[in-house]
Design a protein around this motif. Structure first.
Motif, PDB file in Angstrom:
ATOM      1  N   LEU A  77       2.210  -6.686   3.263  1.00 55.45           N
ATOM      2  CA  LEU A  77       3.522  -5.753   3.166  1.00 55.45           C
ATOM      3  C   LEU A  77       4.566  -7.086   2.571  1.00 55.45           C
ATOM      4  CD1 LEU A  77       3.881  -3.314   5.944  1.00 55.45           C
ATOM      5  CD2 LEU A  77       3.104  -3.071   3.506  1.00 55.45           C
ATOM      6  N   VAL A  78       5.110  -6.983   1.249  1.00 55.35           N
ATOM      7  CA  VAL A  78       5.961  -7.892   0.760  1.00 55.35           C
ATOM      8  C   VAL A  78       7.219  -7.332   0.474  1.00 55.35           C
ATOM      9  CG1 VAL A  78       6.210  -9.429  -1.261  1.00 55.35           C
ATOM     10  CG2 VAL A  78       3.828  -9.103  -0.292  1.00 55.35           C
ATOM     11  N   LEU A  79       8.464  -7.825   1.191  1.00 55.25           N
ATOM     12  CA  LEU A  79       9.740  -7.381   0.832  1.00 55.25           C
ATOM     13  C   LEU A  79      10.202  -8.291  -0.404  1.00 55.25           C
ATOM     14  CD1 LEU A  79      10.835  -7.062   4.754  1.00 55.25           C
ATOM     15  CD2 LEU A  79      10.738  -5.376   3.095  1.00 55.25           C
ATOM     16  N   GLU A  80      10.992  -7.849  -1.045  1.00 55.47           N
ATOM     17  CA  GLU A  80      11.520  -8.571  -2.222  1.00 55.47           C
ATOM     18  C   GLU A  80      12.894  -7.816  -2.680  1.00 55.47           C
ATOM     19  OE1 GLU A  80       8.603  -6.816  -5.592  1.00 55.47           O
ATOM     20  OE2 GLU A  80       7.870  -8.543  -4.617  1.00 55.47           O
ATOM     21  N   ASN A  81      13.813  -8.457  -2.948  1.00 55.13           N
ATOM     22  CA  ASN A  81      14.930  -7.941  -3.621  1.00 55.13           C
ATOM     23  C   ASN A  81      15.446  -6.671  -2.882  1.00 55.13           C
ATOM     24  OD1 ASN A  81      14.621  -9.718  -5.927  1.00 55.13           O
ATOM     25  ND2 ASN A  81      13.090  -8.148  -7.000  1.00 55.13           N
ATOM     26  N   LEU A  82      15.876  -6.851  -1.509  1.00 53.12           N
ATOM     27  CA  LEU A  82      16.407  -5.938  -0.897  1.00 53.12           C
ATOM     28  C   LEU A  82      18.134  -6.177  -1.062  1.00 53.12           C
ATOM     29  CD1 LEU A  82      14.399  -5.498   2.527  1.00 53.12           C
ATOM     30  CD2 LEU A  82      14.665  -4.339   0.237  1.00 53.12           C
ATOM     31  N   ASP A  83      18.772  -5.305  -1.719  1.00 50.88           N
ATOM     32  CA  ASP A  83      20.247  -5.269  -1.811  1.00 50.88           C
ATOM     33  C   ASP A  83      20.957  -4.796  -0.502  1.00 50.88           C
ATOM     34  OD1 ASP A  83      19.830  -6.123  -4.322  1.00 50.88           O
ATOM     35  OD2 ASP A  83      20.673  -4.253  -5.179  1.00 50.88           O
ATOM     36  N   PRO A  84      21.709  -5.552   0.142  1.00 50.32           N
ATOM     37  CA  PRO A  84      22.238  -5.026   1.293  1.00 50.32           C
ATOM     38  C   PRO A  84      23.539  -3.991   0.814  1.00 50.32           C
ATOM     39  CG  PRO A  84      23.490  -7.119   0.839  1.00 50.32           C
ATOM     40  CD  PRO A  84      22.203  -6.857  -0.153  1.00 50.32           C
ATOM     41  N   GLU A 103       3.019   3.871   5.456  1.00 47.27           N
ATOM     42  CA  GLU A 103       1.533   4.215   6.268  1.00 47.27           C
ATOM     43  C   GLU A 103       0.981   4.901   4.802  1.00 47.27           C
ATOM     44  OE1 GLU A 103       2.334   6.520   9.552  1.00 47.27           O
ATOM     45  OE2 GLU A 103       2.716   5.137  10.988  1.00 47.27           O
ATOM     46  N   ASN A 104       1.372   5.985   4.441  1.00 39.86           N
ATOM     47  CA  ASN A 104       0.576   6.524   3.419  1.00 39.86           C
ATOM     48  C   ASN A 104       0.288   5.617   2.311  1.00 39.86           C
ATOM     49  OD1 ASN A 104       0.434   9.654   2.943  1.00 39.86           O
ATOM     50  ND2 ASN A 104       2.060   9.305   4.351  1.00 39.86           N
ATOM     51  N   SER A 105       0.958   4.645   1.826  1.00 40.79           N
ATOM     52  CA  SER A 105       0.831   3.546   0.900  1.00 40.79           C
ATOM     53  C   SER A 105      -0.296   2.808   1.442  1.00 40.79           C
ATOM     54  CB  SER A 105       1.940   2.790   0.634  1.00 40.79           C
ATOM     55  OG  SER A 105       3.013   3.375  -0.037  1.00 40.79           O
ATOM     56  N   ILE A 106      -0.379   2.381   2.448  1.00 42.44           N
ATOM     57  CA  ILE A 106      -1.423   1.410   3.304  1.00 42.44           C
ATOM     58  C   ILE A 106      -2.590   2.198   3.364  1.00 42.44           C
ATOM     59  CG2 ILE A 106      -2.299   0.512   5.410  1.00 42.44           C
ATOM     60  CD1 ILE A 106       0.869   0.008   6.028  1.00 42.44           C
ATOM     61  N   GLN A 107      -2.724   3.658   3.521  1.00 42.51           N
ATOM     62  CA  GLN A 107      -3.774   4.259   3.434  1.00 42.51           C
ATOM     63  C   GLN A 107      -4.452   4.294   2.141  1.00 42.51           C
ATOM     64  OE1 GLN A 107      -5.740   5.195   5.970  1.00 42.51           O
ATOM     65  NE2 GLN A 107      -4.216   5.257   7.632  1.00 42.51           N
ATOM     66  N   ASN A 108      -3.511   4.449   1.059  1.00 41.66           N
ATOM     67  CA  ASN A 108      -4.227   4.746  -0.213  1.00 41.66           C
ATOM     68  C   ASN A 108      -4.386   3.331  -1.145  1.00 41.66           C
ATOM     69  OD1 ASN A 108      -4.339   7.575  -0.474  1.00 41.66           O
ATOM     70  ND2 ASN A 108      -2.183   7.648  -0.089  1.00 41.66           N
ATOM     71  N   CYS A 109      -4.034   2.428  -0.459  1.00 41.01           N
ATOM     72  CA  CYS A 109      -4.106   1.124  -1.229  1.00 41.01           C
ATOM     73  C   CYS A 109      -5.351   0.254  -1.038  1.00 41.01           C
ATOM     74  CB  CYS A 109      -2.828   0.202  -0.659  1.00 41.01           C
ATOM     75  SG  CYS A 109      -2.724  -1.377  -1.441  1.00 41.01           S
ATOM     76  N   PRO A 110      -6.055   0.003  -2.080  1.00 39.24           N
ATOM     77  CA  PRO A 110      -7.278  -1.063  -1.807  1.00 39.24           C
ATOM     78  C   PRO A 110      -6.972  -1.954  -0.884  1.00 39.24           C
ATOM     79  CG  PRO A 110      -6.652  -0.761  -4.163  1.00 39.24           C
ATOM     80  CD  PRO A 110      -5.358  -0.287  -3.450  1.00 39.24           C
ATOM     81  N   VAL A 111      -8.162  -2.438  -0.298  1.00 40.18           N
ATOM     82  CA  VAL A 111      -8.148  -3.707   0.499  1.00 40.18           C
ATOM     83  C   VAL A 111      -7.827  -5.082   0.008  1.00 40.18           C
ATOM     84  CG1 VAL A 111      -9.344  -2.510   2.483  1.00 40.18           C
ATOM     85  CG2 VAL A 111     -10.559  -3.850   0.648  1.00 40.18           C
ATOM     86  N   ARG A 112      -7.188  -6.008   0.595  1.00 44.16           N
ATOM     87  CA  ARG A 112      -6.762  -7.167   0.141  1.00 44.16           C
ATOM     88  C   ARG A 112      -5.844  -7.408  -1.060  1.00 44.16           C
ATOM     89  NH1 ARG A 112     -11.630  -7.326   2.444  1.00 44.16           N
ATOM     90  NH2 ARG A 112     -12.434  -9.127   3.868  1.00 44.16           N
ATOM     91  N   THR A 113      -4.848  -6.286  -0.632  1.00 46.35           N
ATOM     92  CA  THR A 113      -3.770  -6.543  -1.979  1.00 46.35           C
ATOM     93  C   THR A 113      -2.560  -6.196  -1.290  1.00 46.35           C
ATOM     94  OG1 THR A 113      -4.084  -3.915  -1.986  1.00 46.35           O
ATOM     95  CG2 THR A 113      -5.218  -5.171  -3.654  1.00 46.35           C
ATOM     96  N   ASP A 114      -1.501  -6.439  -2.201  1.00 40.19           N
ATOM     97  CA  ASP A 114      -0.077  -6.329  -1.699  1.00 40.19           C
ATOM     98  C   ASP A 114       0.652  -5.132  -1.799  1.00 40.19           C
ATOM     99  OD1 ASP A 114      -0.471  -8.942  -0.798  1.00 40.19           O
ATOM    100  OD2 ASP A 114       0.343  -9.712  -2.722  1.00 40.19           O
ATOM    101  N   ILE A 115       1.546  -4.577  -1.016  1.00 36.40           N
ATOM    102  CA  ILE A 115       2.388  -3.492  -1.306  1.00 36.40           C
ATOM    103  C   ILE A 115       3.710  -4.101  -1.025  1.00 36.40           C
ATOM    104  CG2 ILE A 115       3.338  -1.397  -0.316  1.00 36.40           C
ATOM    105  CD1 ILE A 115       0.825  -0.763   1.171  1.00 36.40           C
TER     106      ILE A 115
END
Length: 196
Positions: A77-84, A103-115
């Motif tokens: 899980l990669v956090l990027e560009n979070l405007d406060p 959780e839904n993204s994790i379940q539908n994401c191919p392994v060894r990749t980034d969200i």
């Protein structure tokens, strides 16, 4: 339900497929826990407790709480560009909605990749994006466009209701070779939300 799962877990020791069965039962425990948490935060609109909070921090909390789950699936899980930004929200329910969508993204994401998770101010809205490799299926599209629970997942239906109670919407799109889940929330600090 959890008592029945615990009993089943006790009797898996002699089974040839014990490891796989135990993993399935542990997943069922996680689903039961998610359902209990989600149902406790969505009893009625009157029970929402709005207060001014940093939406980017709630999003960070959701990502941190699911980092281990994602890691077990070999997903980052990669956090990027979070405007406060501060918005009037019910922190507990919105945190649960974010966690359900991640959780839904994790379940539908191919392994060894980034969200990739981002949050940007766009006019009077705060736009959150979960972007991961994959292709949008008709089933996924249906799950995100349906407002009823049906067989598409009670947790997802609750997440939609929570986001709508925060003057927002959830959409899902195919962006090139990636699936994008987008949440758009109205930026406001209304003092009379609890009376609506």
């Amino acid at each position: 339900m959890k008592t029945q799962l615990s009993t089943a877990l006790l009797y898996t020791g002699g089974c040839p497929q014990a490891g796989k069965l135990q993993e399935s039962l542990q997943n069922a425990f996680a689903i039961a826990d998610s359902f209990i948490a989600a149902s406790s935060c969505l009893p009625s609109a009157a029970e929402y407790h709005y207060q001014i909070a940093r939406i980017d921090q709630i999003l960070q909390d959701a990502v941190l709480q699911l980092a281990e789950f994602a890691d077990q699936k070999h997903i980052s899980l990669v956090l990027e560009n979070l405007d406060p930004v501060e918005i009037a929200v019910d922190q507990n329910s919105l945190l649960q909605a974010f966690k359900t969508l991640i959780e839904n993204s994790i379940q539908n994401c191919p392994v060894r990749t980034d969200i990739h998770v981002s949050g940007k101010v766009s006019g009077n809205r705060y736009v959150i994006r979960f972007l991961n490799p994959g292709h949008l299926t008709q089933g996924m599209s249906k799950r995100y466009s349906s407002t009823g629970s049906g067989h598409y997942g009670i947790g997802l239906s609750m997440a939609q209701q929570i986001v709508m109670r925060h003057f927002g919407e959830i959409t899902i799109n195919q962006v090139s070779d990636q699936v994008e889940i987008r949440i758009s929330l109205l930026i406001h600090k209304l003092e009379n939300l609890n009376r609506e």
